[in-house]
Each structure stands twice: as structure tokens, then as C-alpha cells.
Motif scaffolding. Structure first.
Motif, short mmCIF file in Angstrom:
data_model
loop_
_atom_site.label_atom_id
_atom_site.label_comp_id
_atom_site.label_asym_id
_atom_site.label_seq_id
_atom_site.Cartn_x
_atom_site.Cartn_y
_atom_site.Cartn_z
N ILE A 1 0.84 -1.21 0.00
CA ILE A 1 0.00 0.00 0.00
C ILE A 1 0.87 1.25 0.00
CG2 ILE A 1 -1.58 1.37 1.41
CD1 ILE A 1 -2.99 -1.22 2.13
N ILE A 2 1.88 1.29 0.86
CA ILE A 2 2.75 2.46 0.90
C ILE A 2 3.50 2.61 -0.42
CG2 ILE A 2 4.82 3.41 1.99
CD1 ILE A 2 3.76 2.30 4.63
N GLY A 3 3.93 1.50 -1.01
CA GLY A 3 4.61 1.57 -2.31
C GLY A 3 3.70 2.10 -3.40
N VAL A 4 2.47 1.62 -3.45
CA VAL A 4 1.54 2.05 -4.49
C VAL A 4 1.16 3.52 -4.27
CG1 VAL A 4 -0.82 1.74 -5.34
CG2 VAL A 4 0.65 -0.23 -4.99
N VAL A 5 0.86 3.88 -3.02
CA VAL A 5 0.49 5.27 -2.75
C VAL A 5 1.65 6.21 -3.06
CG1 VAL A 5 -0.09 6.86 -0.87
CG2 VAL A 5 -1.30 4.70 -1.08
N THR A 6 2.85 5.84 -2.67
CA THR A 6 4.02 6.68 -2.94
C THR A 6 4.23 6.82 -4.44
OG1 THR A 6 5.05 5.96 -0.89
CG2 THR A 6 6.48 6.95 -2.53
N THR A 7 4.11 5.73 -5.16
CA THR A 7 4.38 5.78 -6.60
C THR A 7 3.34 6.62 -7.33
OG1 THR A 7 5.40 3.61 -6.48
CG2 THR A 7 4.70 4.36 -8.64
N TYR A 8 2.09 6.42 -7.04
CA TYR A 8 1.04 7.13 -7.79
C TYR A 8 0.77 8.53 -7.29
CZ TYR A 8 0.34 2.92 -10.41
OH TYR A 8 0.55 1.85 -11.22
N MET A 9 0.99 8.79 -6.02
CA MET A 9 0.76 10.14 -5.51
C MET A 9 1.86 11.09 -5.94
SD MET A 9 -2.07 10.19 -4.14
CE MET A 9 -2.61 11.08 -2.73
N THR A 10 3.06 10.57 -6.11
CA THR A 10 4.16 11.44 -6.55
C THR A 10 4.20 11.55 -8.06
OG1 THR A 10 5.70 9.58 -6.52
CG2 THR A 10 5.58 10.97 -4.54
N GLY A 11 3.43 10.72 -8.75
CA GLY A 11 3.36 10.82 -10.21
C GLY A 11 4.46 10.11 -10.94
N SER A 12 5.26 9.31 -10.25
CA SER A 12 6.37 8.65 -10.93
C SER A 12 5.95 7.33 -11.57
CB SER A 12 7.52 8.39 -9.94
OG SER A 12 7.08 7.54 -8.90
N GLY A 13 4.75 6.84 -11.25
CA GLY A 13 4.31 5.56 -11.80
C GLY A 13 3.36 5.72 -12.98
N THR A 14 2.97 6.94 -13.31
CA THR A 14 2.02 7.13 -14.41
C THR A 14 2.72 7.42 -15.69
OG1 THR A 14 1.84 9.48 -13.87
CG2 THR A 14 0.20 8.00 -12.90
#
Length: 132
Positions: free
Chosen positions: A119-132
Motif C-alpha cells: 500500500i505504501i509503495g503504491v500510494v508513494t508511486t502514484y501520488m508522486t506521479g512517478s508511476g504514471t
């Protein structure tokens, strides 16, 4: 001659000789007066070409956070898996040496660590915009 002052006399003589040596060395060395300015110019050029800035630090911190969350997820999966196997073995054999309570606690803790890591990994990745 008083021998009680001998220590102080020797110390005073050494001090005078030492200062004389320092003065002689200071006069003997002739340096370039613009050397500190050249050093300062070189330091400023190196600082301006450095990659150490706020965006590179933020990117590095984001990557480190993702790696840490992946490590927590892998450790949690391992803990949950080992605890699940031990829980299964203890439920199949009444004479098993494994304690079912510890295995159940390990399964719950391992699952919690895995869930938090993911959860922390997914939230960190998508909230910071680095996973989109």
C-alpha cells in the motif's frame, strides 16, 4: 644561579627560537597572491556543474522509498509464507513441535507488513506521479 627557574628559562628560550623560525619561514615563502581567488573560481565552477540539487535529491528519495517498500513487501511475504507452512504442519500433526499460536502471529504480522509495504509503495508511486 637559581635552578628553580631553569624550566621557565628553557621554555622561554624555546618559544623565542620557535617564533624566530616561524618568522623566517613566513618570509622565505613567496606565493601567488591571486591563488585564493583562483581557488574560489574553481570551487564555484565545480558547484555550478554539480548534480546535487533539490530535484535530484527528491528523485533519489523517491527511488529509495520505493526500494524500501519493496523490501518490506518481500520480507512480509516470506514471513507469512514460512508461518503459513508451520501452521499447516502443526495442524496436521498433533505431536508437532511448532507452536500454532506463534505461527498464527507470524502469519498475521507477515501479512500486515506485506500489505503495508504494498500500500505504501503504491500510494508513494502514484501520488508522486512517478508511476504514471
Amino acid at each position: 644561579m637559581n635552578y628553580k627557574d631553569m624550566y621557565y628559562r628553557a621554555l622561554a628560550t624555546a618559544t623565542v627560537i620557535g617564533w624566530g623560525t616561524v618568522t623566517a619561514l613566513a618570509q622565505a615563502t613567496s606565493g601567488d597572491p591571486s591563488a585564493p581567488i583562483d581557488f574560489l573560481k574553481t570551487a564555484r565552477q565545480k558547484a555550478s556543474s554539480s548534480s546535487l540539487n533539490a530535484s535530484s535529491i527528491a528523485t533519489g528519495g523517491n527511488n529509495a522509498g520505493i526500494v524500501i517498500s519493496i523490501i518490506f513487501a518481500v520480507v512480509g511475504i516470506g514471513l507469512a509464507g514460512i508461518s503459513a507452512v508451520k501452521l499447516y504442519k502443526s495442524s496436521q500433526d498433533d505431536n508437532a513441535r511448532e507452536d500454532a499460536g506463534r505461527s498464527l502471529a507470524g502469519l498475521v504480522i507477515g501479512s500486515g507488513v506485506t500489505i503495508l509495504g504494498v500500500i505504501i509503495g503504491v500510494v508513494t508511486t502514484y501520488m508522486t506521479g512517478s508511476g504514471t
